[in-house]
Write an enzyme that holds these catalytic residues in place. Structure first.
Site, PDB file in Angstrom:
ATOM      1  N   HIS A 199     -53.350 -22.216 120.334  1.00  0.00           N
ATOM      2  CA  HIS A 199     -52.939 -23.003 121.168  1.00  0.00           C
ATOM      3  C   HIS A 199     -53.769 -22.930 122.604  1.00  0.00           C
ATOM      4  O   HIS A 199     -54.582 -22.396 122.811  1.00  0.00           O
ATOM      5  CB  HIS A 199     -51.439 -22.762 121.546  1.00  0.00           C
ATOM      6  CG  HIS A 199     -51.105 -21.653 122.180  1.00  0.00           C
ATOM      7  ND1 HIS A 199     -50.972 -20.209 121.619  1.00  0.00           N
ATOM      8  CD2 HIS A 199     -50.778 -21.180 123.512  1.00  0.00           C
ATOM      9  CE1 HIS A 199     -50.813 -19.382 122.364  1.00  0.00           C
ATOM     10  NE2 HIS A 199     -51.018 -19.697 123.799  1.00  0.00           N
ATOM     11  N   GLY A 200     -53.495 -24.245 123.210  1.00  0.00           N
ATOM     12  CA  GLY A 200     -54.348 -24.412 124.509  1.00  0.00           C
ATOM     13  C   GLY A 200     -53.877 -25.583 125.305  1.00  0.00           C
ATOM     14  O   GLY A 200     -52.944 -26.539 124.691  1.00  0.00           O
TER      15      GLY A 200
END
Length: 156
Positions: free
Chosen positions: A67-68
């Site tokens: 994720h980011g």
């Protein structure tokens, strides 16, 4: 938060063989960027890779949630890949992964980011849904299983 609202059918795929963690992150970058005119595949890949440098997002039991955060996004984007051949992801239990759920959120969306991650973690802590996803041979089956899990969760 309904996870299936953040997925589109073209971002839910079975993939026989990816080969490496970096190639998997590249593939996720392609899937996520394909639905957003504001981010490129390279930007997504870099965001996911930079997050991995902080510590692996491999949860264990064959599951990873890369994720980011991305500037320019207005809403979260998700992609899901079920691998036919596992990939080493530096997970805490040392097991390679075959179920990978990627998440991008707007840069300033802290609370929403945590809510979505929590829901994704809830999915993958359920051994029945993990088994059902692993049994799927098609993209449609994966999406259907995720919808079914969500329907049961909402009605419970």
């Amino acid at each position: 938060m309904n996870i299936t609202d953040l997925l589109s059918p073209e971002r839910v795929v079975t993939h026989d063989e990816i080969g490496s963690k970096n190639r998997l992150l590249e593939q996720l970058g392609e899937l996520l960027a394909s639905s957003s005119p504001v981010v490129s595949q390279h930007e997504v890949f870099e965001a996911l890779l930079n997050r991995e440098k902080l510590g692996s997002t491999g949860l264990g039991k064959g599951v990873a949630i890369p994720h980011g955060r991305m500037a320019g996004l207005e809403q979260p984007l998700c992609a899901f890949i079920k691998l036919g051949t596992t990939v080493d992801f530096d997970a805490s239990d040392g097991r390679p992964v075959d179920l990978v759920f990627a998440l991008l959120v707007p840069e300033d969306s802290t609370e929403e980011h945590l809510q979505v991650l929590s829901t994704i973690a809830e999915i993958f802590s359920n051994t029945a849904i993990c088994a059902a996803l692993r049994a799927c041979a098609t993209d449609d089956c994966l999406l259907q299983e995720l919808h079914q899990w969500e329907s049961h969760r909402i009605s419970a």
